[in-house]
Design an enzyme around this catalytic site. Structure first.
Site, mmCIF file in Angstrom:
data_model
loop_
_atom_site.group_PDB
_atom_site.id
_atom_site.type_symbol
_atom_site.label_atom_id
_atom_site.label_comp_id
_atom_site.label_asym_id
_atom_site.label_seq_id
_atom_site.Cartn_x
_atom_site.Cartn_y
_atom_site.Cartn_z
ATOM 1 N N GLY A 106 16.034 1.758 -26.526
ATOM 2 C CA GLY A 106 16.359 1.582 -25.121
ATOM 3 C C GLY A 106 17.278 0.392 -24.944
ATOM 4 N N GLY B 102 18.387 -0.831 -21.821
ATOM 5 C CA GLY B 102 18.406 -1.354 -20.449
ATOM 6 C C GLY B 102 18.070 -2.836 -20.480
ATOM 7 N N GLY B 103 17.654 -3.344 -19.330
ATOM 8 C CA GLY B 103 17.369 -4.771 -19.221
ATOM 9 C C GLY B 103 16.363 -5.255 -20.247
ATOM 10 C CB ALA B 104 12.972 -4.094 -21.186
ATOM 11 C CG PHE C 191 12.698 -7.628 -1.506
ATOM 12 C CD1 PHE C 191 14.002 -7.725 -1.077
ATOM 13 C CD2 PHE C 191 12.359 -6.597 -2.368
ATOM 14 C CE1 PHE C 191 14.954 -6.814 -1.498
ATOM 15 C CE2 PHE C 191 13.302 -5.678 -2.787
ATOM 16 C CZ PHE C 191 14.607 -5.790 -2.350
ATOM 17 C CG ASP D 24 13.194 10.070 -23.546
ATOM 18 O OD1 ASP D 24 12.673 11.025 -22.930
ATOM 19 O OD2 ASP D 24 14.416 9.867 -23.559
ATOM 20 C CD GLN E 5 6.733 1.364 -5.177
ATOM 21 O OE1 GLN E 5 7.820 1.078 -5.656
ATOM 22 N NE2 GLN E 5 5.897 0.443 -4.737
ATOM 23 C CG HIS F 168 11.893 4.365 -1.451
ATOM 24 N ND1 HIS F 168 12.506 4.733 -0.294
ATOM 25 C CD2 HIS F 168 12.132 3.046 -1.612
ATOM 26 C CE1 HIS F 168 13.102 3.673 0.232
ATOM 27 N NE2 HIS F 168 12.892 2.634 -0.556
ATOM 28 C CG LEU G 41 15.800 4.670 -2.737
ATOM 29 C CD1 LEU G 41 14.582 5.549 -2.921
ATOM 30 C CD2 LEU G 41 15.624 3.378 -3.506
ATOM 31 C CD GLU H 169 11.478 -0.853 2.392
ATOM 32 O OE1 GLU H 169 11.182 -0.156 1.413
ATOM 33 O OE2 GLU H 169 11.024 -1.974 2.606
ATOM 34 N NE ARG I 56 9.856 0.292 -1.021
ATOM 35 C CZ ARG I 56 10.481 -0.132 -2.116
ATOM 36 N NH1 ARG I 56 9.954 0.099 -3.302
ATOM 37 N NH2 ARG I 56 11.605 -0.789 -2.037
ATOM 38 C CG HIS J 5 11.576 4.071 -6.129
ATOM 39 N ND1 HIS J 5 12.918 4.236 -6.388
ATOM 40 C CD2 HIS J 5 11.413 2.754 -5.863
ATOM 41 C CE1 HIS J 5 13.518 3.067 -6.287
ATOM 42 N NE2 HIS J 5 12.631 2.153 -5.981
ATOM 43 C CD GLU K 23 10.220 2.434 -14.123
ATOM 44 O OE1 GLU K 23 11.389 2.004 -14.057
ATOM 45 O OE2 GLU K 23 9.811 3.397 -13.454
ATOM 46 N NE ARG L 253 8.676 -1.410 -8.885
ATOM 47 C CZ ARG L 253 9.696 -1.573 -8.050
ATOM 48 N NH1 ARG L 253 10.078 -2.770 -7.690
ATOM 49 N NH2 ARG L 253 10.334 -0.534 -7.539
ATOM 50 C CB SER M 156 10.986 -3.155 -11.012
ATOM 51 O OG SER M 156 12.113 -3.174 -10.190
ATOM 52 C CG LEU M 157 16.063 -5.726 -11.303
ATOM 53 C CD1 LEU M 157 17.128 -6.338 -10.396
ATOM 54 C CD2 LEU M 157 16.723 -5.128 -12.539
#
Lengths: 567, 344
Positions: A10, A12-14, A118, A213, A232, A234, A244, A247, A278, A346, A370, A381, A386-387
């Site tokens: 993976g 992504g960010g992680a 937020f 995966d 979750q 949305h 999405l 909001e 939400r 979401h 995630e 959450r 999440s970020l």
């Protein structure tokens, strides 16, 4: 393939943070990042809002402690309090670290990182870059990984872990460009493949590839999944695509209207109306639809998000992205017509069970982001967490794996194993005679999950869902791959993704059926209240002899006692 | 069956998608397949391709991921223009189709073809690495995470728009220089280079620039503006390219490379005559030796065909040259000021 010390699945960010941190911890290690897409395509890029950190730039009196409490309360007290401590305490450092590496944060007047309020947060602590925070964080991490010379295997589809007894030998993956099944023998593997909410298919805001995966790979290897029933929803996804509508549209004064032209939120949240929390707004829309007050269409029943009364000027200046999306994906200009919306899956709170250092029960296998469930989000959450989760625990995963890699012997993967994997994906799925279309199965998977394992859950619905899933798994055996090419066989990849979703969907349904209470995102009509006496605990779903088997795990408490969750 | 949506409201149009096909395993050359499907208003090109893949031909291959215009995976040419399939409305394209009812879908240009609509992005990533498209922070690694750099909103705005880039490679596909020279740096990489160079946290501005002024670099651009016109995020890419050039001249001088000399020759001519003195332009750009070695045969041919530009003494100034010069000076002054404030 030469053996690696760490294989990260993976980009992504992680995954990218893990790679960077692992290289920093021990530059002598051989590290590879595998991704089924180019890392800069990862779904981290879609996160708009921001990342929470108690920097105190906007509200001087904000503290890490307040962030901790907000997160625990938001989780409906299902989060592990020691894990939340880690998440929130590390937050200011990690946001500054990203800033130091070049992330273009929006700025306050005093030139510090900008923060905004937020949902569910007691102070404005969400750090952001316009409405492209995830995108810019991902770009920064990718750039820094390129700078450090991280070895990438882009467009490799991870198939399975190679397991001997209680430990992993590494990863087996398909090279999309050649169709070859390749071995990645490794001392350690970090799974960082993102969420599984796409199993709700077009009732999900997720990218097409968020098919769980990593979780499916771990699950098939016997690693437990934690709290999978918590997904979750949305409130406002676009009808056709599930994408999405943020909001902000309701924040600016948009109405939710049913087919009788009624602003139905008056029935559910008299004061807050469209700006209720939400989960409440999602449940309200769903109720309208279930009670026959939605609009029918072949793309599903929906309600209207009406912005027309806001006027062209406001829509153009404050909600340009939403307008663009409505026009691009629904063919509707919100200045002239209401936007068709329905709740959309979401985020997946559940995932691979890990400890605070991202270790799973299998030696040498770690999980972060995630994809994992530490758990910091519990039953629900908070926006902006999440970020933060992927950054903090991605980094911890990189460090832990780098520190522990030396403990494990180098795994080996045999040619026989590769041949078996190849046979499984290429030999078995060219059924002749009566066959199934994967697109249809995928649609039906999303439909049954949304209907039976969706926002409102109930014993008989869940039983129906579980039966449907069993039937879909049977039908999947007859699925046909019409592309026989070795080169970039996206047809095959989509079928393999479907298999992952089918495997995981069972754990979601099983957890939802077992949990006889309502907590956070999990709402049981037949058990409408939170039941701390019996259910203040995590569920663990493990694959035992081909069947999902449930167990439980206590929640780690700390400074905060159980309280009723009211806002 | 239709690409699903509201049949009651808008009605359908029969659309033929003429899809570029090439599978290197079996095809010796590419061809097109036609797929005709009913499409209603609001449906994107990507949704149509998904429909074709799921219902008609599973072997049609293309990339797609977020399907919401942010990941940049589905860049392709739709009726000849590079764009994201996921944000492109079928009906909008149809309205401008040359052949009524037909939409041609082809892979991006200027990147190696892998299969059908899929091209290899590795060369682009390679260039990002070559031109150091990252912030090399002035903060030592051991100090990171301790305190923030203080950055003004003004500085943020300098690179804000450039960081919108999602690397979809539409600009790469449309670039006219890349068509002739695959080694050319690429608009996206110039944009990213610029974004890094105006970031005060970055410490390797000069090394990056030194690489950018070499062959295949920033001076090779011919200002055709196609990158900017095709940008799916409406980023003013040409501003970034001009920014880098101004930087190059400012910090490396006018005589640094043939690129800067060429630009300078333009400036001199325009200021003097209001137009170019073409005959001596190659000499002033690349020197006498290079010009003789490389352009003599062409010059001979031009003489034979009587196509030579007039020699310098015969180049007359344009009409109203005095007013023009005043305007020109005022403009250059503005640019200088802009540039100064940018580099503050």
């Amino acid at each position: 393939m030469k053996p690696f010390d760490i294989v990260i699945v993976g980009g992504g960010g992680a995954g990218l943070y893990a790679a960077m941190e692992a290289m920093k911890t021990n530059p002598a290690l051989n590290i590879a990042v595998l991704s089924k897409v180019y890392p800069n395509r990862s779904h981290t890029s879609a996160a708009q809002g921001g990342a929470n950190a108690a920097l105190g730039n906007k509200a001087k009196d904000d503290t890490v402690e307040m962030h901790i409490f907000d997160t625990i309360k938001g989780s409906d007290y299902l989060a592990d309090q020691d894990a939340v401590d880690v998440l929130c305490s590390e937050a200011p450092k990690i946001i500054r670290e990203l800033e130091n590496m070049g992330t273009p944060w929006s700025r306050m007047e005093d030139n510090t990182i900008a923060q905004r309020p937020f949902g569910g947060a007691g102070r404005p602590r969400c750090c952001y870059c316009s409405d492209k925070t995830g995108h810019t964080i991902l770009q920064t991490l990718y750039e820094q990984c390129l700078k450090k010379g991280v070895i990438f295997f882009n467009e490799y589809f991870a198939l399975n872990l190679s397991v001997s007894g209680s430990r992993s030998n590494g990863l087996i993956a398909m090279n999309m460009k050649t169709g070859k099944v390749e071995a990645f023998p490794a001392r350690t593997v970090i799974l960082a493949t993102g969420g599984y909410a796409k199993m709700y298919w077009n009732r999900s805001s997720n990218a097409a590839g968020n098919t769980g995966d990593g979780q499916a790979i771990a699950y098939r290897a016997g690693i437990p999944m934690k709290d999978m029933e918590f997904v979750q929803f949305h409130p406002t996804g676009l009808r056709k695509s599930g994408l999405l509508v943020t909001e902000g549209a309701r924040g600016e004064g948009g109405y939710l209207v049913n087919k009788d032209g009624e602003r139905f939120m008056a029935r559910y949240a008299k004061e807050k109306m469209e700006l209720g929390p939400r989960d409440l707004v999602s449940r309200s829309i769903e109720t309208e639809i279930l009670q026959g007050r939605g609009f029918d269409s072949p793309a599903g029943t929906y309600v209207h998000l009406d912005l027309t009364h806001l006027g062209a000027d406001l829509i153009k200046s404050r909600l340009p992205q939403i307008r663009e999306m409505a026009m691009n994906f629904e063919g509707v200009d919100p200045i002239e017509e209401p936007i068709p919306v329905k709740p959309t899956a979401h985020y997946s709170m559940g995932g691979i069970d890990t400890d605070n250092q991202t270790r799973t029960v299998m030696e040498g296998v770690y999980a972060a982001g995630e994809c994992a469930c530490v758990s910091v989000h519990g039953a629900n959450r908070l926006g902006g967490n999440s970020l933060l989760d992927i950054l903090v625990f991605g980094r911890i995963a990189g460090r832990t794996a780098a520190e522990e890699a030396g403990k494990f012997t180098q795994g080996r993967i045999t040619d026989a194993e590769l041949a078996e994997q190849f046979e499984e994906i290429r030999g078995g799925m060219h059924a002749s005679g009566r066959y199934e279309r994967y697109g249809e199965l995928r649609e039906e998977l999303g439909r049954t999950l949304a209907l039976n394992v969706g926002i409102f859950r109930e014993s008989s619905l869940l039983q129906k869902g579980i039966a449907d899933l069993a039937e879909l798994r049977e039908r999947f055996k007859k699925v046909r791959i019409s592309d026989s090419s070795d080169v970039f066989n996206t047809n095959l990849m989509q079928v393999l993704e479907l298999k992952n979703m089918l495997d995981l969907a069972e754990t979601v349904a099983a957890g939802a059926y077992a949990r006889q209470e309502s907590r956070g995102s999990h709402t049981r009509i037949d058990f409408p209240v939170r039941d701390d006496a019996n259910w203040h605990k995590h569920t663990l779903a493990t694959l035992v002899k081909g069947n999902v088997t449930l167990a439980e795990k206590p929640v780690t408490m700390g400074r905060y006692e159980l309280q009723e969750r009211t806002y | 069956m239709t690409v699903s949506t509201d049949q009651h409201k808008e009605g359908n149009k029969e659309v033929t998608f003429r899809v570029f096909r090439f599978n290197p395993q079996v095809d010796s050359k590419s061809y097109f397949d036609d797929y005709t499907i009913p499409v209603e208003r609001g449906v994107t090109v990507l949704r149509s391709l998904n429909y074709i893949k799921e219902h008609i031909d599973g072997s049609v291959s293309f990339r797609a991921f977020c399907q919401a215009g942010i990941c940049g995976s589905c860049g392709m040419r739709v009726n000849g223009l590079s764009q994201l399939a996921c944000t492109t409305q079928v009906w909008d394209v149809l309205a401008k189709s040359r052949e009524p009812g037909v939409i041609k879908v082809e892979p991006l240009r200027n990147l190696p073809l892998i299969k059908d609509l899929i091209v290899d992005m590795d060369p682009l990533v390679g260039k990002m690495v070559h031109y150091s498209n990252w912030v090399d922070s002035t903060m030592p690694e051991a100090q990171m995470g301790k305190k923030e750099f203080l950055i003004s909103e003004e500085e943020f705005l300098r690179y804000d728009k450039a960081t919108d880039c999602i690397l979809c490679a539409s600009c790469v596909s449309e670039c006219s220089i890349l068509r002739a020279n695959k080694e050319y740096v690429s608009p996206a990489v110039l944009l990213k280079s610029y974004r890094m160079s105006v970031d005060s946290r970055d410490s390797m501005h000069e090394q990056r620039l030194a690489e950018l002024v070499k062959d295949h670099g920033v001076w090779d651009c011919t200002h055709c503006y196609r990158c900017q016109e095709s940008c799916v995020k409406s980023i003013p890419i040409m501003d970034a390219i001009h920014g880098l050039r101004e930087d190059a001249i400012e910090s490396r001088g006018k005589n640094d490379t043939s690129g800067s000399k060429h630009a300078e020759a333009f400036m001199t001519d325009i200021e003097k005559k209001g137009k170019l003195i073409e005959a001596t332009l190659p000499i002033r750009t690349n020197g006498v030796v290079w010009t003789l070695q490389n352009l003599l045969p062409m010059a001979m041919k031009m003489i034979m065909k009587r196509r030579t530009p007039p020699p310098p003494p015969l180049v007359k100034s344009v009409k109203g040259i005095k007013i023009f010069r005043a305007m020109f000076r005022e403009m250059t002054e503005h640019v200088k000021q802009d540039h100064k404030s940018h580099n503050k």
